[in-house]
Design a protein around this motif. Structure first.
Motif, mmCIF file in Angstrom:
data_model
loop_
_atom_site.group_PDB
_atom_site.id
_atom_site.type_symbol
_atom_site.label_atom_id
_atom_site.label_comp_id
_atom_site.label_asym_id
_atom_site.label_seq_id
_atom_site.Cartn_x
_atom_site.Cartn_y
_atom_site.Cartn_z
ATOM 1 N N GLU A 13 0.822 -1.255 -0.073
ATOM 2 C CA GLU A 13 -0.018 -0.111 0.030
ATOM 3 C C GLU A 13 0.824 1.230 0.008
ATOM 4 O O GLU A 13 0.603 2.276 -0.649
ATOM 5 N N TYR A 14 2.022 1.242 0.521
ATOM 6 C CA TYR A 14 2.647 2.622 0.886
ATOM 7 C C TYR A 14 3.279 2.966 -0.474
ATOM 8 O O TYR A 14 3.908 4.112 -0.628
ATOM 9 N N ARG A 15 3.415 2.016 -1.541
ATOM 10 C CA ARG A 15 4.004 2.431 -2.827
ATOM 11 C C ARG A 15 3.193 3.083 -3.565
ATOM 12 O O ARG A 15 3.376 4.031 -4.419
ATOM 13 N N ASN A 16 1.675 3.077 -3.411
ATOM 14 C CA ASN A 16 0.525 3.395 -4.391
ATOM 15 C C ASN A 16 0.819 4.876 -4.659
ATOM 16 O O ASN A 16 1.021 5.204 -6.064
ATOM 17 N N GLN A 17 0.906 5.793 -3.625
ATOM 18 C CA GLN A 17 0.797 7.264 -3.886
ATOM 19 C C GLN A 17 2.275 7.543 -4.617
ATOM 20 O O GLN A 17 2.150 8.343 -5.570
ATOM 21 N N ILE A 18 3.278 7.064 -4.376
ATOM 22 C CA ILE A 18 4.556 7.223 -4.801
ATOM 23 C C ILE A 18 4.640 6.833 -6.260
ATOM 24 O O ILE A 18 5.110 7.568 -7.198
ATOM 25 N N LEU A 19 4.055 5.563 -6.523
ATOM 26 C CA LEU A 19 4.124 5.279 -7.781
ATOM 27 C C LEU A 19 3.228 6.047 -8.855
ATOM 28 O O LEU A 19 3.354 6.413 -10.113
ATOM 29 N N LYS A 20 2.043 6.600 -8.289
ATOM 30 C CA LYS A 20 1.282 7.517 -8.974
ATOM 31 C C LYS A 20 1.671 8.809 -9.426
ATOM 32 O O LYS A 20 1.546 9.357 -10.301
ATOM 33 N N ASP A 21 2.644 9.522 -8.243
ATOM 34 C CA ASP A 21 3.292 10.461 -8.437
ATOM 35 C C ASP A 21 4.385 10.476 -9.522
ATOM 36 O O ASP A 21 4.417 11.187 -10.581
ATOM 37 N N ILE A 22 5.240 9.343 -9.448
ATOM 38 C CA ILE A 22 6.169 9.143 -10.468
ATOM 39 C C ILE A 22 5.443 9.061 -12.030
ATOM 40 O O ILE A 22 5.846 9.859 -12.905
ATOM 41 N N ALA A 23 4.517 8.499 -11.912
ATOM 42 C CA ALA A 23 3.817 8.007 -13.179
ATOM 43 C C ALA A 23 3.399 9.288 -13.709
ATOM 44 O O ALA A 23 3.338 9.630 -15.059
ATOM 45 N N ARG A 24 2.701 10.142 -12.841
ATOM 46 C CA ARG A 24 2.019 11.367 -13.413
ATOM 47 C C ARG A 24 3.117 12.151 -13.936
ATOM 48 O O ARG A 24 2.793 13.246 -15.057
ATOM 49 N N GLN A 25 4.253 12.714 -13.031
ATOM 50 C CA GLN A 25 5.290 13.506 -13.504
ATOM 51 C C GLN A 25 6.227 13.020 -14.909
ATOM 52 O O GLN A 25 6.296 13.870 -15.927
ATOM 53 N N LEU A 26 6.066 11.590 -15.266
ATOM 54 C CA LEU A 26 6.664 10.997 -16.317
ATOM 55 C C LEU A 26 5.789 11.410 -17.413
ATOM 56 O O LEU A 26 6.276 11.694 -18.354
ATOM 57 N N LEU A 27 4.810 11.263 -17.377
ATOM 58 C CA LEU A 27 3.783 11.492 -18.389
ATOM 59 C C LEU A 27 3.673 12.957 -18.615
ATOM 60 O O LEU A 27 3.493 13.124 -19.716
ATOM 61 N N ASN A 28 3.699 13.835 -17.854
ATOM 62 C CA ASN A 28 3.877 15.317 -18.138
ATOM 63 C C ASN A 28 4.941 15.375 -18.994
ATOM 64 O O ASN A 28 4.855 16.677 -19.671
ATOM 65 N N ILE A 29 5.976 14.825 -18.909
ATOM 66 C CA ILE A 29 7.157 15.125 -19.785
ATOM 67 C C ILE A 29 7.363 14.046 -20.935
ATOM 68 O O ILE A 29 8.619 14.094 -21.548
ATOM 69 N N GLY A 30 6.033 13.535 -21.076
ATOM 70 C CA GLY A 30 6.023 12.572 -22.552
ATOM 71 C C GLY A 30 6.746 10.994 -22.205
ATOM 72 O O GLY A 30 7.361 10.564 -23.303
ATOM 73 N N VAL A 31 6.940 10.747 -21.038
ATOM 74 C CA VAL A 31 7.680 9.401 -20.893
ATOM 75 C C VAL A 31 6.430 8.428 -20.608
ATOM 76 O O VAL A 31 5.828 8.405 -19.891
ATOM 77 N N LYS A 32 6.437 7.329 -21.492
ATOM 78 C CA LYS A 32 5.612 6.362 -21.242
ATOM 79 C C LYS A 32 5.827 5.548 -20.046
ATOM 80 O O LYS A 32 6.967 5.235 -19.836
ATOM 81 N N THR A 33 4.827 5.078 -19.161
ATOM 82 C CA THR A 33 5.216 4.123 -18.098
ATOM 83 C C THR A 33 4.465 2.847 -18.236
ATOM 84 O O THR A 33 3.471 2.709 -18.697
#
Length: 340
Positions: free
Chosen positions: A182-202
């Motif tokens: 569970e503790y990973r969820n928010q961190i992974l979500k934040d990483i995925a969101r920032q990567l998407l914002n700069i055009g990186v597919k996750t």
């Protein structure tokens, strides 16, 4: 290097990891005696045993008796596997706390050198403290555990014998594969969101068989795995990625396999483990330490920066070949240290 040498191998069952280690040992010349640590399908031996469990559970509120029977079945299975072997050169036990004491003692009697590696912090499975004196060489990957008597430092490693094709595409791609925490969820979500914002597919894939966890995984937009994939299949995903994502376990500082894979296979990595900055292979062009407060611009600069070449002697130090020669005290090897 180890031609005509025999080794007992026992590894905690995780994603068929023992198969990859066995192949690596065989590449180095070992004859491998691999213990099957999978828990056998439990069956009561007779009606008396079944009734005894019912009585203890119902009237004595003892819910441990069946567990004890299962442990006894595992013990008998492992001892039977060892029975035909009279002399062995080495033993490598990874997560030795999974083995009954009688099995370790039997290995000890048959083997010239018994080495153990605990790839979790010692406090996660504290029974291991009682086992440490039984080994010739005992290794930990978390620097805080070095205060324990008779332990030595080691890290995880990458498999240098594997020839997995690098099948990256032109599109920049970041990946994560792991079990649900569970503790990973928010961190992974934040990483995925920032990567998407700069055009990186996750590609974030998480294993779980619990319905409420599956719902959460899917609500976060991650891929759900209903079975674990083998370590070698996971490496195939690694080789198709430009960037690896690593969210480390909170109660230890040891380096995950993802970090060493990034080093060995020339991948960039985003990690929450700040301790990586204290290692000799750390380069900010290759490793982005994810902390609160960094900007999207900093992450983009990391993605766009050309990777920094790491000296071959440093990479070799964290390879399986160097790791096993160090663990078994078979020079020449480069000693592995943990930052204090």
């Amino acid at each position: 290097m180890f031609k005509d040498k025999t080794i007992i191998l026992a590894v905690h069952e995780y994603a068929d990891f023992s198969t990859t280690i066995r192949k690596s040992l065989e590449q180095l010349g070992f004859t491998v005696i691999e213990l099957d640590t999978h828990q056998p399908l439990f069956k009561y031996k007779n009606l008396t045993q079944r009734f005894h469990n019912f009585f203890r559970k119902t009237f004595l509120k003892d819910r441990n008796y069946k567990h004890q029977l299962k442990q006894k079945a595992i013990e008998e299975q492992l001892l039977q596997q060892l029975e035909s072997h009279t002399h062995v050169d080495y033993a490598l036990l990874i997560r030795a706390d999974i083995l009954p004491e009688s099995v370790i003692d039997t290995i000890r009697k048959k083997t010239d050198l018994v080495a153990a590696y605990q790839w979790d912090g010692l406090d996660r499975f504290p029974i291991i403290y009682d086992y440490i004196p039984r080994f010739d060489r005992f290794f930990v990957f978390d620097s805080k555990d070095l205060s324990v008597e008779k332990v030595r430092p080691a890290t995880n490693f990458y498999f240098d014998y594997l020839k997995v094709e690098d099948n990256r595409t032109e599109e920049v791609h970041a990946s994560f594969v792991g079990s649900y925490f569970e503790y990973r969820n928010q961190i992974l979500k934040d990483i995925a969101r920032q990567l998407l914002n700069i055009g990186v597919k996750t590609d974030i894939s998480i294993f779980s068989q619990r319905n409420h966890e599956i719902e959460i995984i899917q609500s976060l937009g991650f891929a759900h795995l209903d079975t674990t994939i083998s370590y070698e299949d996971n490496l195939t995903r690694t080789m198709s990625s430009d960037i690896l994502i690593d969210v480390h376990v909170n109660d230890h500082k040891g380096l995950s396999f993802r970090i060493l894979e990034a080093l060995g296979y020339d991948k960039k990595i985003i990690t929450t483990n700040t301790d990586v900055m204290r290692y000799d292979f750390y380069q900010p062009e290759n490793i982005f330490v994810w902390t609160t407060g960094h900007s999207t611009a900093e992450l983009k600069a990391f993605i766009d920066a050309p990777p920094k070449k790491i000296e071959q002697y440093i990479k070799h130090k964290y390879s399986f070949t160097n790791w096993i020669t160090y663990i078994l005290n078979k020079p020449p090897y480069t000693t592995i240290q943990l930052p204090k």
